[in-house]
Scaffold this motif. Structure first.
Motif, PDB file in Angstrom:
ATOM      1  N   ALA A  60       5.886  13.737  -3.058  1.00  0.00           N
ATOM      2  CA  ALA A  60       5.622  12.311  -3.617  1.00  0.00           C
ATOM      3  C   ALA A  60       6.990  11.307  -3.152  1.00  0.00           C
ATOM      4  O   ALA A  60       7.969  11.741  -2.651  1.00  0.00           O
ATOM      5  CB  ALA A  60       5.289  12.116  -4.572  1.00  0.00           C
ATOM      6  N   TYR A  61       6.143  10.524  -2.518  1.00  0.00           N
ATOM      7  CA  TYR A  61       7.073   9.183  -1.916  1.00  0.00           C
ATOM      8  C   TYR A  61       7.749   8.910  -2.898  1.00  0.00           C
ATOM      9  O   TYR A  61       7.052   8.449  -3.813  1.00  0.00           O
ATOM     10  CB  TYR A  61       6.066   8.784  -0.567  1.00  0.00           C
ATOM     11  CG  TYR A  61       5.650   9.411   0.451  1.00  0.00           C
ATOM     12  CD1 TYR A  61       6.531   9.434   1.689  1.00  0.00           C
ATOM     13  CD2 TYR A  61       4.988   9.969   0.713  1.00  0.00           C
ATOM     14  CE1 TYR A  61       6.516   9.822   3.290  1.00  0.00           C
ATOM     15  CE2 TYR A  61       4.434  10.903   1.984  1.00  0.00           C
ATOM     16  CZ  TYR A  61       5.517  10.601   3.097  1.00  0.00           C
ATOM     17  OH  TYR A  61       5.290  11.685   4.313  1.00  0.00           O
ATOM     18  N   ARG A  62       9.296   8.506  -2.504  1.00  0.00           N
ATOM     19  CA  ARG A  62       9.694   7.889  -3.655  1.00  0.00           C
ATOM     20  C   ARG A  62      10.094   6.002  -3.454  1.00  0.00           C
ATOM     21  O   ARG A  62       9.632   6.541  -1.753  1.00  0.00           O
ATOM     22  CB  ARG A  62      10.660   7.883  -3.878  1.00  0.00           C
ATOM     23  CG  ARG A  62      10.164   9.408  -4.773  1.00  0.00           C
ATOM     24  CD  ARG A  62      12.077   9.601  -5.203  1.00  0.00           C
ATOM     25  NE  ARG A  62      12.852  10.232  -4.068  1.00  0.00           N
ATOM     26  CZ  ARG A  62      13.452  10.976  -4.321  1.00  0.00           C
ATOM     27  NH1 ARG A  62      14.336  11.568  -5.708  1.00  0.00           N
ATOM     28  NH2 ARG A  62      14.310  10.845  -3.265  1.00  0.00           N
ATOM     29  N   MET A  91      -2.014  14.345   4.469  1.00  0.00           N
ATOM     30  CA  MET A  91      -1.066  14.349   3.393  1.00  0.00           C
ATOM     31  C   MET A  91      -1.046  12.718   2.704  1.00  0.00           C
ATOM     32  O   MET A  91       0.619  12.799   3.516  1.00  0.00           O
ATOM     33  CB  MET A  91      -0.030  15.237   3.348  1.00  0.00           C
ATOM     34  CG  MET A  91       1.134  15.969   2.550  1.00  0.00           C
ATOM     35  SD  MET A  91      -0.329  16.097   0.482  1.00  0.00           S
ATOM     36  CE  MET A  91      -1.247  17.707   1.065  1.00  0.00           C
ATOM     37  N   LEU A  92      -1.323  12.883   1.681  1.00  0.00           N
ATOM     38  CA  LEU A  92       0.307  11.414   1.872  1.00  0.00           C
ATOM     39  C   LEU A  92      -0.211  11.417  -0.744  1.00  0.00           C
ATOM     40  O   LEU A  92      -1.186  11.463  -1.085  1.00  0.00           O
ATOM     41  CB  LEU A  92      -0.594   9.909   1.528  1.00  0.00           C
ATOM     42  CG  LEU A  92       0.163   8.697   0.696  1.00  0.00           C
ATOM     43  CD1 LEU A  92       1.549   8.460   1.589  1.00  0.00           C
ATOM     44  CD2 LEU A  92      -0.688   7.619   2.100  1.00  0.00           C
ATOM     45  N   MET A  93       1.268  11.252  -1.528  1.00  0.00           N
ATOM     46  CA  MET A  93       0.881  11.343  -2.836  1.00  0.00           C
ATOM     47  C   MET A  93       1.965  10.293  -2.464  1.00  0.00           C
ATOM     48  O   MET A  93       3.577   9.650  -2.233  1.00  0.00           O
ATOM     49  CB  MET A  93       1.429  12.753  -3.604  1.00  0.00           C
ATOM     50  CG  MET A  93       0.287  13.829  -3.528  1.00  0.00           C
ATOM     51  SD  MET A  93       0.904  14.975  -3.753  1.00  0.00           S
ATOM     52  CE  MET A  93       1.732  15.659  -2.803  1.00  0.00           C
ATOM     53  N   LEU A  94       2.558   9.725  -3.839  1.00  0.00           N
ATOM     54  CA  LEU A  94       3.490   8.970  -4.564  1.00  0.00           C
ATOM     55  C   LEU A  94       4.173   9.415  -5.888  1.00  0.00           C
ATOM     56  O   LEU A  94       3.234   9.951  -6.823  1.00  0.00           O
ATOM     57  CB  LEU A  94       2.333   7.446  -5.017  1.00  0.00           C
ATOM     58  CG  LEU A  94       2.097   6.960  -3.792  1.00  0.00           C
ATOM     59  CD1 LEU A  94       1.321   5.614  -4.317  1.00  0.00           C
ATOM     60  CD2 LEU A  94       3.369   6.285  -2.832  1.00  0.00           C
ATOM     61  N   THR A 139       0.396  -1.232   0.469  1.00  0.00           N
ATOM     62  CA  THR A 139      -0.328  -0.018  -0.039  1.00  0.00           C
ATOM     63  C   THR A 139       0.511   1.258   0.183  1.00  0.00           C
ATOM     64  O   THR A 139       2.181   0.868   0.789  1.00  0.00           O
ATOM     65  CB  THR A 139      -0.940  -0.080   1.583  1.00  0.00           C
ATOM     66  OG1 THR A 139      -1.508   0.854   1.360  1.00  0.00           O
ATOM     67  CG2 THR A 139      -0.445  -0.220   2.901  1.00  0.00           C
ATOM     68  N   ASP A 140       0.031   2.416  -0.447  1.00  0.00           N
ATOM     69  CA  ASP A 140       1.334   3.049  -0.154  1.00  0.00           C
ATOM     70  C   ASP A 140       1.623   4.304   1.071  1.00  0.00           C
ATOM     71  O   ASP A 140       1.878   4.846   1.440  1.00  0.00           O
ATOM     72  CB  ASP A 140       0.215   4.867  -1.270  1.00  0.00           C
ATOM     73  CG  ASP A 140      -0.924   5.064  -0.520  1.00  0.00           C
ATOM     74  OD1 ASP A 140      -1.375   3.762   0.393  1.00  0.00           O
ATOM     75  OD2 ASP A 140      -2.041   5.828  -0.957  1.00  0.00           O
ATOM     76  N   LYS A 141       0.331   3.069   2.160  1.00  0.00           N
ATOM     77  CA  LYS A 141       0.147   3.762   3.631  1.00  0.00           C
ATOM     78  C   LYS A 141       1.863   2.790   4.216  1.00  0.00           C
ATOM     79  O   LYS A 141       2.162   2.923   5.152  1.00  0.00           O
ATOM     80  CB  LYS A 141      -0.443   3.697   4.634  1.00  0.00           C
ATOM     81  CG  LYS A 141      -1.951   4.126   4.072  1.00  0.00           C
ATOM     82  CD  LYS A 141      -3.139   3.457   4.789  1.00  0.00           C
ATOM     83  CE  LYS A 141      -4.154   4.704   4.153  1.00  0.00           C
ATOM     84  NZ  LYS A 141      -4.748   4.647   2.383  1.00  0.00           N
ATOM     85  N   VAL A 142       2.271   1.919   3.278  1.00  0.00           N
ATOM     86  CA  VAL A 142       4.137   1.887   3.850  1.00  0.00           C
ATOM     87  C   VAL A 142       4.901   2.734   4.426  1.00  0.00           C
ATOM     88  O   VAL A 142       6.078   2.337   4.945  1.00  0.00           O
ATOM     89  CB  VAL A 142       4.696   0.524   3.295  1.00  0.00           C
ATOM     90  CG1 VAL A 142       3.977  -0.845   3.080  1.00  0.00           C
ATOM     91  CG2 VAL A 142       4.391   1.656   2.348  1.00  0.00           C
TER      92      VAL A 142
END
Length: 369
Positions: free
Chosen positions: A153-155, A311-314, A141-144
């Motif tokens: 955004a997270y890489r 806030m959460l982006m990939l 998931t993006d929540k890791v």
């Protein structure tokens, strides 16, 4: 670009014809869509999961009388899972079984950890005994990521973490995969074991047929269809929303790449939407309400008392440059498909027919109006 994507989908279809695939969590929302798509591609699918516990549920609606094989079982039951995998002799394993809800993880953290962490370890231990397996895709998931509430955004190389039990458990699952890969399926000895493993991390998935409690679009559909006032607990929370077919295409493409090219495609992969499509919850609700009609009403639920990230982006640059995957749908397209699914099915259209229709439209066009 449209022609290139269409050609790629054709290659995917030829690859999956007759391919033996084992899918955990096939009775869930994403699992039902994935196994239906695999069925349409001609794959030989075996599913392993708990019985669907929601009425209505998408699995029974789309797979009643279908060609896929199904075993009801718990991924925490290692002997049963081992027997199921080795009995099917799959070439590809896609692990989707999970406890996927943040709120439920607060209510039942032990089951959340058991399912998401021990279940993943059980799956990989079973793979060790199944010599037919060549590719393993473990869905996280993006929540890791350790969420620092930053605006970029997270890489894939950012730190893993998780405040709530769900996010933490999925980060733990990533560590389990890494440990099994290093210990039992090392890249340096790929020619000996021939198993490649990857962990795709998708955004907040939406789409028709999700009836889970405490998920935004199902809550919207239930409230708007019944004329009730929808209560939203976190209106400012910004998430990377994407239609379910977007990450599923990534899972299928990644599985094919792992099978054909081995450990070159191991590791973590972000499969997110365009940055502009990371929107706050209230934006999604307003758009859906406008699409639904004047009977749709909502308000803020001020009784919410547990932590959720705002806030959460990939960052999906790696997937685009190395895997050839990028989002195909804009958020408005994804919402139109989702709202349209619920409205048509609630009005009497068969769920399976609606899903097949949307899969075919998605495959045929680089954008789906």
């Amino acid at each position: 670009m449209g022609r290139w994507i269409t050609a790629l989908e054709g290659l995917v279809s030829m690859f999956w014809k007759g391919r033996k695939v084992f899918v955990t969590g096939h009775t869930g929302f994403k699992g039902s869509w994935l196994t239906l798509w695999l069925e349409q591609l001609g794959a030989d699918v075996m599913g392993y999961a708990l019985a669907p516990d929601k009425q209505p549920n998408l699995f029974e609606a789309v797979h009643g009388g279908s060609a896929i094989k199904s075993i009801l079982g718990n991924v925490c039951d290692q002997p049963a899972l081992h027997k199921a995998i080795t009995g099917h002799d799959p070439e590809i394993v896609i692990h989707m079984a999970a406890q996927p809800l943040v709120r439920l993880s607060y209510e039942d953290p032990l089951t959340t950890y058991a399912t998401n962490v021990l279940g993943t370890a059980n799956l990989l231990e079973a793979v060790r005994s199944c010599k037919s397996v060549r590719a393993v895709v473990v869905i996280t998931t993006d929540k890791v990521y350790e969420n620092k509430e930053w605006i970029w955004a997270y890489r894939e190389n950012d730190s893993l973490g998780g405040f709530d039990p769900y996010s933490s458990s999925k980060a733990c699952a990533e560590l389990v995969v890494s440990s099994f890969r290093d210990s039992f399926f090392p890249i340096s000895k790929y020619q000996d074991h021939r198993v490649a493993i990857a962990t795709p991390r998708a955004g907040n998935v939406i789409g028709g047929g999700d009836w889970s409690k405490d998920r935004l679009l199902p809550d919207i559909a239930r409230a708007f269809a019944s004329g009730e006032v929808l209560k939203i607990r976190n209106p400012k929370a910004t998430r990377p929303w994407q239609h379910v077919l977007e990450p599923l295409r990534g899972y299928l493409l990644l599985a094919q790449k792992l099978y054909e090219h081995g450990t070159k495609f191991s590791g973590g992969w972000n499969l997110g939407p365009e940055y502009a499509d990371a929107k706050p919850v209230e934006w999604i609700v307003e758009y859906a309400a406008n699409e639904w009609g004047p009977s749709a009403k909502w308000e803020i639920d001020r009784s919410q008392n547990f932590h959720e990230a705002q806030m959460l982006m990939l960052d999906w640059t790696k997937a685009w440059l190395e895997l050839g995957w990028r989002p195909r749908l804009q958020l408005k397209d994804a919402l139109d498909l989702t709202v349209g699914w619920y409205r048509d099915v609630l009005a009497g259209k068969k769920a399976r027919a609606k899903c097949v229709e949307q899969i075919e439209r998605y495959q045929e066009s680089p954008t789906v109006p």
